[in-house]
Write a protein that holds these residues in place. Sequence first.
Motif, PDB file in Angstrom:
ATOM      1  N   MET A  21     -10.587   2.449   9.237  1.00 14.00           N
ATOM      2  CA  MET A  21      -9.350   3.123   9.624  1.00 14.00           C
ATOM      3  C   MET A  21      -8.802   2.602  10.949  1.00 14.00           C
ATOM      4  N   SER A  22      -9.662   1.998  11.783  1.00  8.20           N
ATOM      5  CA  SER A  22      -9.215   1.542  13.103  1.00  8.20           C
ATOM      6  C   SER A  22      -9.063   0.039  13.196  1.00  8.20           C
ATOM      7  N   ASN A  23      -9.153  -0.658  12.065  1.00  7.70           N
ATOM      8  CA  ASN A  23      -9.066  -2.119  12.064  1.00  7.70           C
ATOM      9  C   ASN A  23      -7.615  -2.564  12.258  1.00  7.70           C
ATOM     10  N   PRO A  24      -7.295  -3.162  13.425  1.00  6.68           N
ATOM     11  CA  PRO A  24      -5.887  -3.538  13.665  1.00  6.68           C
ATOM     12  C   PRO A  24      -5.424  -4.733  12.843  1.00  6.68           C
ATOM     13  N   ASP A  25      -6.376  -5.470  12.272  1.00  5.67           N
ATOM     14  CA  ASP A  25      -6.023  -6.669  11.513  1.00  5.67           C
ATOM     15  C   ASP A  25      -5.901  -6.399  10.013  1.00  5.67           C
ATOM     16  N   MET A  26      -6.044  -5.158   9.615  1.00  2.11           N
ATOM     17  CA  MET A  26      -5.963  -4.813   8.194  1.00  2.11           C
ATOM     18  C   MET A  26      -4.567  -5.124   7.653  1.00  2.11           C
ATOM     19  N   LYS A  61      -3.636  -4.449   4.562  1.00  5.13           N
ATOM     20  CA  LYS A  61      -3.377  -3.559   3.426  1.00  5.13           C
ATOM     21  C   LYS A  61      -3.132  -2.146   3.947  1.00  5.13           C
ATOM     22  N   ARG A  62      -2.340  -1.433   3.213  1.00  7.60           N
ATOM     23  CA  ARG A  62      -2.138  -0.034   3.559  1.00  7.60           C
ATOM     24  C   ARG A  62      -3.403   0.769   3.216  1.00  7.60           C
ATOM     25  N   ILE A  63      -3.633   1.834   3.967  1.00  9.13           N
ATOM     26  CA  ILE A  63      -4.808   2.671   3.734  1.00  9.13           C
ATOM     27  C   ILE A  63      -4.344   4.105   3.506  1.00  9.13           C
ATOM     28  N   LEU A  64      -4.836   4.683   2.438  1.00  8.95           N
ATOM     29  CA  LEU A  64      -4.580   6.082   2.117  1.00  8.95           C
ATOM     30  C   LEU A  64      -5.923   6.802   2.085  1.00  8.95           C
ATOM     31  N   SER A  72      -4.368  11.326   5.251  1.00 10.25           N
ATOM     32  CA  SER A  72      -3.903  10.525   6.386  1.00 10.25           C
ATOM     33  C   SER A  72      -3.632   9.119   5.889  1.00 10.25           C
ATOM     34  N   ARG A  73      -2.765   8.369   6.631  1.00 10.20           N
ATOM     35  CA  ARG A  73      -2.306   7.078   6.121  1.00 10.20           C
ATOM     36  C   ARG A  73      -2.111   6.080   7.240  1.00 10.20           C
ATOM     37  N   ILE A  74      -2.371   4.837   6.930  1.00  6.06           N
ATOM     38  CA  ILE A  74      -2.073   3.719   7.828  1.00  6.06           C
ATOM     39  C   ILE A  74      -1.344   2.644   7.003  1.00  6.06           C
TER      40      ILE A  74
END
Length: 568
Positions: free
Chosen positions: A483-488, A490-493, A524-526
């Motif tokens: 959840m804290s990976n700034p290089d991701m 892909k979207r995270i749900l 929560s979402r990123i």
Amino acid sequence: MIEIENTSFLKSERLDTADIRIDKKSLKNGINKIGDHFIMYHDEKVVFVVNNICDHNAGRLIQKGENAVCPLHGWVLNLTTLKYDNEIEKTKLKFTEDSEFIYVENVQESIEFPSLFRNIHPCQIDFISHACIRILFNGVSIITDPWLIGSAFMNGWWLKYPPKEDAIDMLKSADIIYISHNHPDHLHVETLKEYVSQDQLIVTANFKSKSSEKVLRHAGFNNIIPLDFKNVYKVKNVDIQFSVLKSGDFRDDSGLYLNVGNKKLLLTVDSNYINSFSLPQNLDVLFTSFAAGASGFPVCFEDYSKEEIDKVIQRNKNAILVKNMDIIGLTTPKIYYPYAGFFTESAARDNIIKEANDKNSVERVRNFINKKYADIKVIDPIKNDTLVLGNDSLLYSRDCKRIYNTDHSYTENYINNYKSGYKENTESVKKYFEQSGFKDNLILVLQLTNDNFEQIGANYIIDFSAASPNIEQVHLDCIPPLMSNPDMDKRILRIKVRTESLMCVIDNFLPWEDLSIGFQCRISRIPNVYNQDFWYHFTNIYIAKKNFRYSAYCGACNVLDQNPKYIH
């Protein structure tokens, strides 16, 4: 034996309205917002004209650059392509022009039955619960959307005011049962199977998807008449005629327009922009939903502050009042009857939701309406649950007790039955997603939890970006780094969900919206944006046919505006 005849079509009449004149001198090259219209003007030519009414829920679109956004539910219209972000197209308006002006066609219509009955027998209306009322006229009774017992939406919704002791006899003796749509607070299978015979006459809208009809037939009911929209149906030998009106938001939802003796009634139920606001005038009674709060957004989303949540809740409480005022202005009723909003979050485990998810009261509705329309009588069906319409209207409360109380023991009994019936099964979860056929640049972090959304079961990371989903069961410690990976890229749900509720959805291929509407998850979402393809697929496509609900995508109907930039 009651017989229903298909007699004719509703009459549609254009009201006397003048076309709207717009001075060409006021236009610049590109998109113009003039009054209630968007106009594309290019090389001194008008390319198109559209109104600023959102096709979903009749909200007023607000221009943001080349887009227009509805503040009610976040629908976004591209003002160049004239398509919403869910691919639904907006209709262009007809116009003419001369050297100085554009003349935009201003069409406003009303509908009416070809002939109105004038039988002066009194019409009795009994409030039973939530969206369930009885209409009794000349010995014939019609009951709408019966939900009498238990819960809806995975034990998230409970009746705020359970029915009185006479309700069961009313339902059992009903001549016609009308089902508006197949959300479980309207098509409540448990109530129907408990109290309604399999050969009872049930009418519902003839949706293209057969969404209500399929559920009813699967539940064993065999005397179902699907009604075509805007056809006029008559009860044989009785002065009752009625017509089903389509929700204007592309969902499977409907309302009911009736002529009962010499009284005209309209029930909009949960429909948005019903019949594109082509409605009857001079109603005797208008019934609409009123409460708001019928969604998991924003109360089940962890990406918002309390201030943001309060702001969205207040906005939507006000929005439903404004929408109803629009309907009142179009239909000019003598009596306004708020209903289809008497649910609450009774389970102790949902106390936080109950406190946050503030809803409109009947008193607030009355004050809001009577400020502008002082002569309209606003009914409180809880204080006066019987309305008799004759030469004068008569109100009183039926003198009998409620069947039960939605107290701790009542709600816990239902919840515990769910928990005993639906246990975590890792193989079922993996098989469910492996066969889902869903592909997107999205990672789903799924956590099985207890009542308080504390992890007690497995944690899954499901990557939908490959040709087939990659499903991995992981330790809880693996989730924070993801959840804290700034290089991701892909979207995270991330969805924390009560175990028994998730397993019920998976085992029965139910819509995932039942989890959010029923407050059974925390999300929560990123980045913090609505993952519409995921919710569409797992609510509308990857479900059992008997549970199919919508024939077209409803944008953000249930999650409302989930993009923070549109909250303020």
